[in-house]
Design a protein around this motif. Structure first.
Motif, short mmCIF file in Angstrom:
data_model
loop_
_atom_site.label_atom_id
_atom_site.label_comp_id
_atom_site.label_asym_id
_atom_site.label_seq_id
_atom_site.Cartn_x
_atom_site.Cartn_y
_atom_site.Cartn_z
N THR A 243 46.92 27.15 13.43
CA THR A 243 46.61 25.76 13.68
C THR A 243 45.39 25.64 14.58
OG1 THR A 243 48.91 25.09 13.46
CG2 THR A 243 47.47 23.61 14.67
N ALA B 65 46.79 15.44 6.05
CA ALA B 65 46.91 15.59 7.50
C ALA B 65 46.47 16.98 7.95
CB ALA B 65 48.35 15.33 7.93
N ASP B 66 46.82 18.00 7.18
CA ASP B 66 46.37 19.35 7.52
C ASP B 66 44.84 19.45 7.48
OD1 ASP B 66 48.90 20.35 7.91
OD2 ASP B 66 49.11 21.16 5.89
N ARG B 67 44.22 18.60 6.65
CA ARG B 67 42.76 18.66 6.49
C ARG B 67 42.02 17.81 7.52
NH1 ARG B 67 38.97 19.76 2.54
NH2 ARG B 67 40.62 20.57 1.20
N GLY C 113 43.35 15.91 10.13
CA GLY C 113 43.91 15.80 11.47
C GLY C 113 45.28 15.15 11.43
N ARG C 114 46.27 15.85 11.97
CA ARG C 114 47.64 15.37 11.89
C ARG C 114 47.87 14.12 12.74
NH1 ARG C 114 48.78 21.66 12.39
NH2 ARG C 114 48.76 22.18 10.18
N VAL D 205 54.16 14.93 8.49
CA VAL D 205 53.16 15.18 9.54
C VAL D 205 53.86 15.46 10.86
CG1 VAL D 205 51.16 14.27 10.75
CG2 VAL D 205 51.49 13.74 8.32
N GLU E 83 45.26 16.54 18.84
CA GLU E 83 44.87 16.61 17.44
C GLU E 83 44.91 18.06 16.98
OE1 GLU E 83 44.97 15.58 14.51
OE2 GLU E 83 43.61 13.88 14.81
N SER E 84 45.36 18.26 15.75
CA SER E 84 45.41 19.61 15.18
C SER E 84 45.23 19.50 13.68
CB SER E 84 46.74 20.29 15.51
OG SER E 84 47.82 19.63 14.88
N ARG E 85 44.81 20.61 13.09
CA ARG E 85 44.65 20.67 11.64
C ARG E 85 44.74 22.12 11.20
NH1 ARG E 85 38.96 18.14 10.58
NH2 ARG E 85 39.56 16.89 12.39
N PRO F 160 42.55 24.12 5.09
CA PRO F 160 43.34 23.14 4.34
C PRO F 160 42.96 23.12 2.86
CG PRO F 160 41.59 22.05 5.54
CD PRO F 160 41.55 23.49 5.97
#
Length: 475
Positions: free
Chosen positions: A5, A76-78, A80-81, A125, A195-197, A201
Motif C-alpha cells: 500500500t 479506490a485502489d487506483r 485513492g481510498r 473501500v 490517503e492510500s492506494r 492498481p
C-alpha cells in the motif's frame, strides 16, 4: 502500513480511530437495509405499491450495490481510498435525502439506486482500509469481528429506530438518519484517515462491469416479475435468456481479459471460492428472513412497525453479540468452527419456522429468531476474513468487494426467490391484506437448505488441501 500500500499522508495512523470511522459506513448501509424492511408495509399503504415494487425497493438497491462494488474497490485502489470513501458518503447521504421525498414507489426505487451508487464506494473501500491498517493477522481478524458486530448493532437498532420513526412520524423519516451520520463520517475521514492506494492498481474493466449488472438485473427481474407469469411468458423467458447469455459472456470475457473485473485466479483458492458461495447462501437466508418476517408480523399478526421491530430484536441482538465472538474464534481456531456453528444455527432457526401459522406462540417465534441471529452473527466474520486474508495485499479492495458482492447477490436472491414462492401462494395484491404464514413454508425450507449447505462448505473450504490452494494463489 503494508508494503503493498502506498500511503500519501504524513498524519499519524491511529488504527482504532480508523476502524471506528470505517464502521460508520457499514453502520448506515446496514441500518438502511433493516429499517427499510420494517417500513415496507407502511410504504405499501402510502404509495399504493405492489408486492413486486416492495421487492424492487430492496433489490434495486442491492443489485446496483453488488454490481458496482468491485469497480468501486478497483477505482479506490487506483485514485485513492480516502477520496472514494468520502465521495461515497456524500452520494449515499444525498440518495437518502431524496428517498425521503420520493412521490411514488417507482421514484423511491430510483432514489434507492442512487443510494446504492454511494454505498458501493463504502464497504469494499472501508474493508480495504482496515486490511491495510491492521497488519497482524490476529488483530485483523479481531478488527473484522468488530466490523461484523457493527452489522449486528445496526440490525439491533434498525427495527427499533425504524419502527419508532414510522410510528411517530412517517416512513420517510427512516432515511433521514443516514444524513447526519454521513456528514459526521465525512468530517472524521478528512481529519483522521490517511490517503492510500495500491502501487500497481488495475484499470477499470468497463465491459465486465456492464455484463455483471445486466446478468444480475435480468436474473432478479425474471424471478420477481416472472413469478406471477406463465412459464412460457416472454416476461419470464426473455430476461432469463438475457441473464444466462450475460453470465456466459462475463465468464468468457474475464478469462481472456488482461486485467479483469473479477480476477479468475482468485477462485482457484478453495477458501476464497467457498467463502463467496457461503456469503451468497447465508445472505440469501438473511434477505428471505427479513422480507418474510416483516410481511408476516405486520400482516398476519397485525403488529405495528415498532412492535414488529421488538419481535425481531432477539435476532439482531444475538447477531451483534455473536459477531465479535466469531472474530475472536477465527483469530484463534480458524474459520471452520464459526462457519459450521453459524450454518447449523441458520438451518435450525429456519426449520423452526417451517410450520409457521398466524397464531404461532410468541415464545416459539422469539426462540427461532434468536437461533437464526446466532447463525448470522457467527457466519459473517469468517466470510470476510477468509476473502481478504487469503488474497494478495495489493488487491485487498477488489478481494473485499468480491466478498461484499456475494453478500448482496444473496440478499437480492433471498428477497426475489422467497417472494416469488410465498407471495403468489398467499394471494397478495396491491393494497390487499392477505395472510402469508402458510404460504411461507416452502420459503423457510429453502432457507433451511441454505444453512445446511453453509455447514458442508464450511468444512470443505477449511481442509488442509483447501489451505494449500489459497497459499498458491497468494504467491
Amino acid at each position: 502500513m503494508s508494503s503493498a500500500t502506498v500511503v500519501e499522508s504524513a498524519r499519524p495512523v491511529r488504527p482504532r480511530v480508523i476502524l471506528a470511522i470505517c464502521c460508520l459506513s457499514i453502520f448506515i448501509v446496514s441500518l438502511d437495509n433493516t429499517i427499510v424492511n420494517v417500513a415496507l408495509p407502511s410504504i405499501r399503504r402510502d404509495l399504493n405499491a405492489s408486492v413486486s415494487q416492495l421487492q424492487w425497493i430492496i433489490d434495486a438497491y442491492t443489485i446496483v450495490l453488488a454490481g458496482l462494488l468491485i469497480t468501486s474497490g478497483s477505482i479506490a485502489d487506483r485514485v485513492g481510498r480516502t477520496k472514494i470513501f468520502r465521495l461515497g458518503l456524500a452520494v449515499f447521504s444525498l440518495g437518502s435525502l431524496l428517498c425521503s421525498v420520493a412521490p411514488s414507489a417507482d421514484a423511491l426505487i430510483g432514489c434507492r439506486m442512487l443510494q446504492a451508487i454511494g454505498g458501493s464506494m463504502l464497504n469494499p473501500v472501508a474493508m480495504s482500509i482496515i486490511r491495510n491498517t491492521f497488519e497482524d493477522a490476529r488483530e485483523r481478524a479481531q478488527a473484522i469481528g468488530i466490523w461484523g458486530a457493527v452489522v449486528g448493532l445496526s440490525m439491533a437498532l434498525g427495527p427499533i429506530v425504524g419502527g419508532s420513526l414510522v410510528a411517530a412520524i412517517d416512513w420517510r423519516a427512516i432515511f433521514w438518519v443516514n444524513v447526519p451520520v454521513g456528514v459526521v463520517a465525512i468530517v472524521l475521514t478528512t481529519r483522521f484517515v490517511p490517503e492510500s492506494r495500491a502501487p500497481r492498481p488495475r484499470r477499470v474493466d468497463g465491459l465486465g462491469q456492464v455484463l455483471v449488472i445486466v446478468a444480475l438485473g435480468t436474473l432478479v427481474y425474471a424471478i420477481i416479475e416472472g413469478s406471477a407469469a406463465d412459464s412460457s411468458s416472454a416476461q419470464l423467458v426473455i430476461p432469463a435468456i438475457v441473464s444466462v447469455v450475460a453470465f456466459g459472456a462475463l465468464v468468457f470475457h474475464e478469462l481472456h481479459e488482461d486485467e479483469p473485473l473479477i480476477d479468475p485466479r482468485f477462485f482457484r483458492s478453495v477458501p476464497f471460492s467457498g467463502a463467496s458461495v457461503i456469503a451468497v447462501l447465508a445472505f440469501t437466508a438473511l434477505g428471505g428472513f427479513l422480507f418474510l418476517t416483516q410481511l408476516y408480523l405486520q400482516g398476519d399478526r397485525g403488529l405495528t412497525a415498532i412492535q414488529s421491530g421488538l419481535y425481531t430484536l432477539p435476532m439482531a441482538v444475538t447477531a451483534f453479540v455473536a459477531a465479535p465472538l466469531s472474530g475472536w474464534l477465527v483469530g484463534r481456531r480458524g474459520a471452520r468452527p464459526s462457519l459450521v456453528t453459524g450454518g447449523a444455527a441458520l438451518a435450525l432457526g429456519s426449520v423452526m419456522l417451517t410450520g409457521l401459522e398466524t397464531d404461532t406462540a410468541t415464545t416459539s417465534l422469539l426462540l427461532a429468531y434468536f437461533v437464526f441471529g446466532l447463525g448470522f452473527g457467527m457466519v459473517n466474520p469468517p466470510i470476510t476474513n477468509t476473502a481478504v486474508s487469503g488474497m494478495p495485499g495489493e488487491q485487498a479492495g477488489v478481494a473485499a468487494a468480491v466478498a461484499s458482492t456475494s453478500r448482496l447477490v444473496g440478499i437480492s436472491l433471498g428477497v426475489a426467490i422467497v417472494g416469488a414462492i410465498a407471495v403468489p401462494a398467499a394471494g397478495f395484491a396491491a393494497g390487499a391484506h392477505a395472510g402469508i404464514a402458510h404460504a411461507s413454508h416452502p420459503g423457510w425450507w429453502l432457507l433451511t437448505a441454505c444453512g445446511v449447505a453453509v455447514v458442508v462448505l464450511g468444512v470443505l473450504s477449511t481442509t488442509s488441501w483447501a489451505q494449500r490452494t489459497a497459499r498458491a494463489v497468494a504467491q
